[in-house]
Design a protein around this motif. Structure first.
Motif, PDB file in Angstrom:
ATOM      1  N   GLY A 191       0.832  -1.199   0.000  1.00 17.88           N
ATOM      2  CA  GLY A 191       0.000   0.000   0.000  1.00 17.88           C
ATOM      3  C   GLY A 191       0.866   1.248   0.000  1.00 17.88           C
ATOM      4  O   GLY A 191       1.851   1.334   0.746  1.00 17.88           O
ATOM      5  N   GLY A 192       0.523   2.189  -0.834  1.00 19.81           N
ATOM      6  CA  GLY A 192       1.296   3.424  -0.888  1.00 19.81           C
ATOM      7  C   GLY A 192       2.578   3.267  -1.687  1.00 19.81           C
ATOM      8  O   GLY A 192       2.724   2.367  -2.516  1.00 19.81           O
ATOM      9  N   ARG A 193       3.533   4.121  -1.407  1.00 22.62           N
ATOM     10  CA  ARG A 193       4.801   4.164  -2.130  1.00 22.62           C
ATOM     11  C   ARG A 193       5.673   2.957  -1.791  1.00 22.62           C
ATOM     12  O   ARG A 193       5.759   2.552  -0.645  1.00 22.62           O
ATOM     13  CB  ARG A 193       5.527   5.458  -1.740  1.00 22.62           C
ATOM     14  N   ALA A 194       6.291   2.375  -2.809  1.00 25.26           N
ATOM     15  CA  ALA A 194       7.198   1.248  -2.571  1.00 25.26           C
ATOM     16  C   ALA A 194       8.311   1.688  -1.637  1.00 25.26           C
ATOM     17  O   ALA A 194       8.969   2.702  -1.886  1.00 25.26           O
ATOM     18  CB  ALA A 194       7.767   0.753  -3.890  1.00 25.26           C
ATOM     19  N   PRO A 195       8.552   0.960  -0.536  1.00 20.99           N
ATOM     20  CA  PRO A 195       9.511   1.443   0.464  1.00 20.99           C
ATOM     21  C   PRO A 195      10.973   1.255   0.087  1.00 20.99           C
ATOM     22  O   PRO A 195      11.829   2.043   0.496  1.00 20.99           O
ATOM     23  CB  PRO A 195       9.164   0.616   1.698  1.00 20.99           C
ATOM     24  N   TYR A 196      11.281   0.196  -0.688  1.00 24.63           N
ATOM     25  CA  TYR A 196      12.668  -0.149  -0.939  1.00 24.63           C
ATOM     26  C   TYR A 196      12.913  -0.335  -2.430  1.00 24.63           C
ATOM     27  O   TYR A 196      11.992  -0.497  -3.226  1.00 24.63           O
ATOM     28  CB  TYR A 196      13.062  -1.452  -0.225  1.00 24.63           C
TER      29      TYR A 196
END
Length: 290
Positions: free
Chosen positions: A70-75
């Motif tokens: 959910g939301g922006r890809a973290p990595y």
């Protein structure tokens, strides 16, 4: 027997296929570099099928470099893992990861490892670390057998840690444990062909653990003993000055139906495991320098 030999041949071919596909880098370096420019925490990943699965939806690095949480890809990550690898396989095939760490050293990367599960669940290893079912309350782990296994695993993992740290001094290293699998006697199938596994059911059955409850209890003992071994290896590397963090994924998958086979979580379960992984890693992983 003949079926066992055939199964080993198919698993070897599946492993070779996995390594061959992985060598072509399903996630292009250009995307990795774009992730760095966007300020995403950047990882070089190595290991087994929890990090690389032909169904990429069932891979922790894939989930963490996309928006499936959910939301922006973290990595962002370069993933050199290969399903079926033992820790010694990773140690012997580490050059691509080391080259990437060297090439992108100015960006301050992180290193992630998923390894040891295939070593642990090898039939011969299970046979030597488990005792015959004594019935009643019991400790299923044979101390001498497990100590011998632990020594072999420690050699491989510490070799990986040391070479990574030599290439990129002070790099944060993350090594995950595993959740409690299910002795369901289900392996990886492709139509009528058994490509790999099953891994757990028969060795436990051969040791006299026949009931569902007995198998469930023994599996928990095996995974817990393995995590304790991981803690010992991590402490040894920290004593050498290395920066390594152990990621505990036990108890995340609550429903046994969420396992695609004996040792590989379903697509939905891998999302939950990835969320738990990120929750433990985020505090210690460093941001890249563009």
């Amino acid at each position: 027997g003949e079926s066992g030999i055939y199964g080993l041949m198919m698993e070897s071919r599946y492993h070779s296929f996995s390594r061959g596909i992985n060598s072509r880098m399903l996630f292009p370096k250009t995307e990795f570099e774009r992730g760095i420019r966007m300020g995403r925490k950047a990882f070089v990943c190595e290991g087994d099928s929890w990090f690389e699965n032909k169904s990429r939806l069932k891979s922790i690095p894939y989930v963490l470099r996309t928006n499936r949480l959910g939301g922006r890809a973290p990595y962002t990550n370069l993933n050199y893992a290969s399903g079926g690898d033992w820790a010694r396989d990773v140690a012997e095939n580490l050059d691509r990861s080391l080259d990437a760490l060297s090439k992108y050293s100015r960006h301050q990367l992180n290193f992630a490892l998923s390894a040891g599960g295939n070593d642990l669940l090898d039939q011969a290893n299970l046979e030597r670390i488990l005792i015959e079912n004594p019935r009643g309350d019991f400790d299923a782990i044979d101390p001498e057998g497990f100590a011998a296994f632990g020594h072999e695993l420690s050699d491989s993992v510490l070799s990986i840690f040391r070479r990574v740290n030599e290439t990129s001094p002070g790099i944060p290293i993350f090594w995950n444990g595993y959740d409690y699998p299910v002795a369901s006697n289900i392996g990886i199938r492709f139509f009528l062909f058994q490509l790999a596994g099953p891994w757990i059911y028969q060795p436990l059955h051969d040791k006299g653990y026949h009931s569902v409850d007995e198998k469930r209890d023994v599996v928990r003992q095996i995974v817990d003993a393995f995590f304790s071994l991981q803690e010992e290896i991590v402490l040894e590397f920290r004593d050498e000055g290395g920066l390594v963090h152990l990621v505990d994924l036990r108890g995340v998958v609550q429903d046994e139906a969420d396992w695609g086979d004996e040792i590989h979580p379903s697509s939905q379960a891998i999302v939950e495991l990835s969320r738990a992984y990120r929750a433990q890693v985020d505090e210690f992983a460093r941001y890249p320098v563009a």
